[in-house]
Scaffold this motif. Structure first.
Motif, PDB file in Angstrom:
ATOM      1  N   MET A 228      20.198   6.520   2.794  1.00  0.00           N
ATOM      2  CA  MET A 228      19.144   6.431   1.801  1.00  0.00           C
ATOM      3  C   MET A 228      17.814   6.652   2.517  1.00  0.00           C
ATOM      4  N   LYS A 229      17.060   7.591   2.048  1.00  0.00           N
ATOM      5  CA  LYS A 229      15.783   7.914   2.659  1.00  0.00           C
ATOM      6  C   LYS A 229      14.649   7.327   1.822  1.00  0.00           C
ATOM      7  N   PRO A 230      13.714   6.601   2.469  1.00  0.00           N
ATOM      8  CA  PRO A 230      12.595   6.032   1.708  1.00  0.00           C
ATOM      9  C   PRO A 230      11.609   7.120   1.285  1.00  0.00           C
ATOM     10  N   LYS A 231      10.940   6.901   0.160  1.00  0.00           N
ATOM     11  CA  LYS A 231       9.934   7.847  -0.327  1.00  0.00           C
ATOM     12  C   LYS A 231       8.636   7.747   0.467  1.00  0.00           C
ATOM     13  N   PHE A 232       8.359   6.547   0.980  1.00  0.00           N
ATOM     14  CA  PHE A 232       7.082   6.281   1.635  1.00  0.00           C
ATOM     15  C   PHE A 232       7.320   5.819   3.061  1.00  0.00           C
ATOM     16  N   ALA A 233       6.423   6.210   3.961  1.00  0.00           N
ATOM     17  CA  ALA A 233       6.533   5.844   5.373  1.00  0.00           C
ATOM     18  C   ALA A 233       5.639   4.646   5.679  1.00  0.00           C
ATOM     19  N   ILE A 234       5.930   3.970   6.757  1.00  0.00           N
ATOM     20  CA  ILE A 234       5.102   2.859   7.209  1.00  0.00           C
ATOM     21  C   ILE A 234       3.716   3.410   7.536  1.00  0.00           C
ATOM     22  N   GLY A 235       2.694   2.770   6.990  1.00  0.00           N
ATOM     23  CA  GLY A 235       1.320   3.216   7.194  1.00  0.00           C
ATOM     24  C   GLY A 235       0.759   4.041   6.048  1.00  0.00           C
ATOM     25  N   ASP A 236       1.608   4.518   5.148  1.00  0.00           N
ATOM     26  CA  ASP A 236       1.121   5.249   3.972  1.00  0.00           C
ATOM     27  C   ASP A 236       0.317   4.290   3.092  1.00  0.00           C
ATOM     28  N   ILE A 237      -0.574   4.839   2.288  1.00  0.00           N
ATOM     29  CA  ILE A 237      -1.318   4.043   1.313  1.00  0.00           C
ATOM     30  C   ILE A 237      -0.772   4.389  -0.065  1.00  0.00           C
ATOM     31  N   VAL A 238      -0.448   3.339  -0.826  1.00  0.00           N
ATOM     32  CA  VAL A 238       0.166   3.530  -2.141  1.00  0.00           C
ATOM     33  C   VAL A 238      -0.555   2.702  -3.197  1.00  0.00           C
ATOM     34  N   ALA A 239      -0.351   3.086  -4.455  1.00  0.00           N
ATOM     35  CA  ALA A 239      -0.787   2.298  -5.603  1.00  0.00           C
ATOM     36  C   ALA A 239       0.467   1.660  -6.198  1.00  0.00           C
ATOM     37  N   VAL A 240       0.307   0.494  -6.818  1.00  0.00           N
ATOM     38  CA  VAL A 240       1.436  -0.245  -7.361  1.00  0.00           C
ATOM     39  C   VAL A 240       1.235  -0.461  -8.857  1.00  0.00           C
ATOM     40  N   ASP A 241       2.284  -0.192  -9.641  1.00  0.00           N
ATOM     41  CA  ASP A 241       2.230  -0.448 -11.080  1.00  0.00           C
ATOM     42  C   ASP A 241       1.890  -1.918 -11.314  1.00  0.00           C
TER      43      ASP A 241
ATOM     44  N   LEU B  29       5.903   2.316  -7.104  1.00  0.00           N
ATOM     45  CA  LEU B  29       4.869   2.823  -6.205  1.00  0.00           C
ATOM     46  C   LEU B  29       4.516   4.272  -6.484  1.00  0.00           C
ATOM     47  N   ARG B  30       3.258   4.608  -6.175  1.00  0.00           N
ATOM     48  CA  ARG B  30       2.768   5.986  -6.272  1.00  0.00           C
ATOM     49  C   ARG B  30       1.965   6.261  -5.010  1.00  0.00           C
ATOM     50  N   LEU B  31       2.240   7.386  -4.349  1.00  0.00           N
ATOM     51  CA  LEU B  31       1.554   7.742  -3.102  1.00  0.00           C
ATOM     52  C   LEU B  31       0.083   8.041  -3.364  1.00  0.00           C
ATOM     53  N   VAL B  32      -0.784   7.433  -2.549  1.00  0.00           N
ATOM     54  CA  VAL B  32      -2.211   7.707  -2.605  1.00  0.00           C
ATOM     55  C   VAL B  32      -2.605   8.582  -1.418  1.00  0.00           C
ATOM     56  N   CYS B  33      -2.083   8.234  -0.229  1.00  0.00           N
ATOM     57  CA  CYS B  33      -2.474   8.932   0.987  1.00  0.00           C
ATOM     58  C   CYS B  33      -1.418   8.708   2.067  1.00  0.00           C
ATOM     59  N   ARG B  34      -1.056   9.751   2.800  1.00  0.00           N
ATOM     60  CA  ARG B  34      -0.114   9.613   3.914  1.00  0.00           C
ATOM     61  C   ARG B  34      -0.801   8.951   5.098  1.00  0.00           C
ATOM     62  N   LYS B  35      -0.010   8.371   5.984  1.00  0.00           N
ATOM     63  CA  LYS B  35      -0.522   7.632   7.134  1.00  0.00           C
ATOM     64  C   LYS B  35      -1.492   8.461   7.971  1.00  0.00           C
TER      65      LYS B  35
ATOM     66  N   PHE C 289      -9.335   8.433   4.809  1.00  0.00           N
ATOM     67  CA  PHE C 289      -9.386   8.058   3.402  1.00  0.00           C
ATOM     68  C   PHE C 289     -10.138   6.739   3.225  1.00  0.00           C
ATOM     69  N   LEU C 290      -9.814   5.727   4.052  1.00  0.00           N
ATOM     70  CA  LEU C 290     -10.447   4.414   3.923  1.00  0.00           C
ATOM     71  C   LEU C 290     -11.916   4.432   4.331  1.00  0.00           C
ATOM     72  N   MET C 291     -12.284   5.323   5.256  1.00  0.00           N
ATOM     73  CA  MET C 291     -13.689   5.410   5.675  1.00  0.00           C
ATOM     74  C   MET C 291     -14.569   5.886   4.514  1.00  0.00           C
ATOM     75  N   THR C 292     -14.004   6.672   3.600  1.00  0.00           N
ATOM     76  CA  THR C 292     -14.788   7.193   2.489  1.00  0.00           C
ATOM     77  C   THR C 292     -14.464   6.500   1.168  1.00  0.00           C
ATOM     78  N   TYR C 293     -13.579   5.510   1.195  1.00  0.00           N
ATOM     79  CA  TYR C 293     -13.142   4.840  -0.030  1.00  0.00           C
ATOM     80  C   TYR C 293     -14.272   3.985  -0.596  1.00  0.00           C
ATOM     81  N   ASP C 294     -14.523   4.096  -1.887  1.00  0.00           N
ATOM     82  CA  ASP C 294     -15.564   3.326  -2.562  1.00  0.00           C
ATOM     83  C   ASP C 294     -14.996   1.968  -2.970  1.00  0.00           C
ATOM     84  N   MET C 295     -15.471   0.906  -2.311  1.00  0.00           N
ATOM     85  CA  MET C 295     -14.973  -0.442  -2.599  1.00  0.00           C
ATOM     86  C   MET C 295     -15.767  -1.142  -3.694  1.00  0.00           C
ATOM     87  N   THR C 296     -16.726  -0.441  -4.286  1.00  0.00           N
ATOM     88  CA  THR C 296     -17.502  -1.028  -5.375  1.00  0.00           C
ATOM     89  C   THR C 296     -16.558  -1.408  -6.508  1.00  0.00           C
ATOM     90  N   ASN C 297     -16.684  -2.608  -7.001  1.00  0.00           N
ATOM     91  CA  ASN C 297     -15.870  -3.115  -8.112  1.00  0.00           C
ATOM     92  C   ASN C 297     -14.383  -3.192  -7.787  1.00  0.00           C
TER      93      ASN C 297
END
Length: 175
Positions: free
Chosen positions: A1-14, A61-67, A73-81
């Motif tokens: 069984m192969k995972p969809k996401f790798a360790i270090g990936d950034i994901v969104a969660v339902d 889970l839904r992929l946002v960004c690979r490791k 990605f996080l350096m430019t991520y807007d944390m407002t709200n």
């Protein structure tokens, strides 16, 4: 069984709107029941901004960004709200915590305990970049000072020290 996401990936969660999570680890689960068995992959996640821990099934889970691109990605991520964590307790997306059935709505309504604010990946990364820049600037200043002294005085020791500083700069730039 192969995972969809790798360790270090950034994901969104339902169910966790407008939040992003790091994949900390994954595990294959083979579940046996009276009428059969099935396999699936579970993920341990950490909120990339506030450090809240969560366990989720791959279907949630839904992929946002690979490791490889996560730091940029996080350096430019807007944390407002950015939403506050739902609580300081651990969460499972299927609603079970330590075998006791809790509805997500109940978990959201739980009283928030005071907590230390962990360094977010973005803040930690920005601090690391600033630290490296400061160290590089100090080494460059030292190199310029030593080369100036070498040119003014002509002492070979200054040239030797300047070459050592340049070697250190090149080594750190290669890392």
């Amino acid at each position: 069984m192969k995972p969809k996401f790798a360790i270090g990936d950034i994901v969104a969660v339902d169910g966790y709107k407008d939040r992003i999570f790091y994949v900390d680890c994954w595990r294959e689960v083979k579940q046996h029941e009276e009428y059969g068995a099935f396999d699936y992959v579970e993920y341990d996640l950490t909120d990339a901004i506030n450090g809240e821990w969560l366990e989720a099934d791959s279907a949630d889970l839904r992929l946002v960004c690979r490791k490889a691109a996560s730091e940029d990605f996080l350096m430019t991520y807007d944390m407002t709200n950015y939403p506050e964590p739902t609580s300081t307790a651990q969460h499972f997306t299927d609603g079970y915590v330590l075998g006791i059935d809790y509805a997500k709505e109940e978990a959201v309504g739980m009283a928030k305990e005071p907590k230390e604010t962990p360094k977010t990946a973005r803040v930690a990364s920005a601090q690391e970049v600033a630290k490296r820049k400061r160290e590089t600037d100090e080494l460059l200043d030292k190199y310029i000072d030593l080369m100036t002294l070498y040119e003014l005085i002509g002492d070979e020791d200054y040239k030797t020290y300047a070459d050592a500083v340049m070697t250190k700069l090149r080594r750190e730039a290669g890392e």
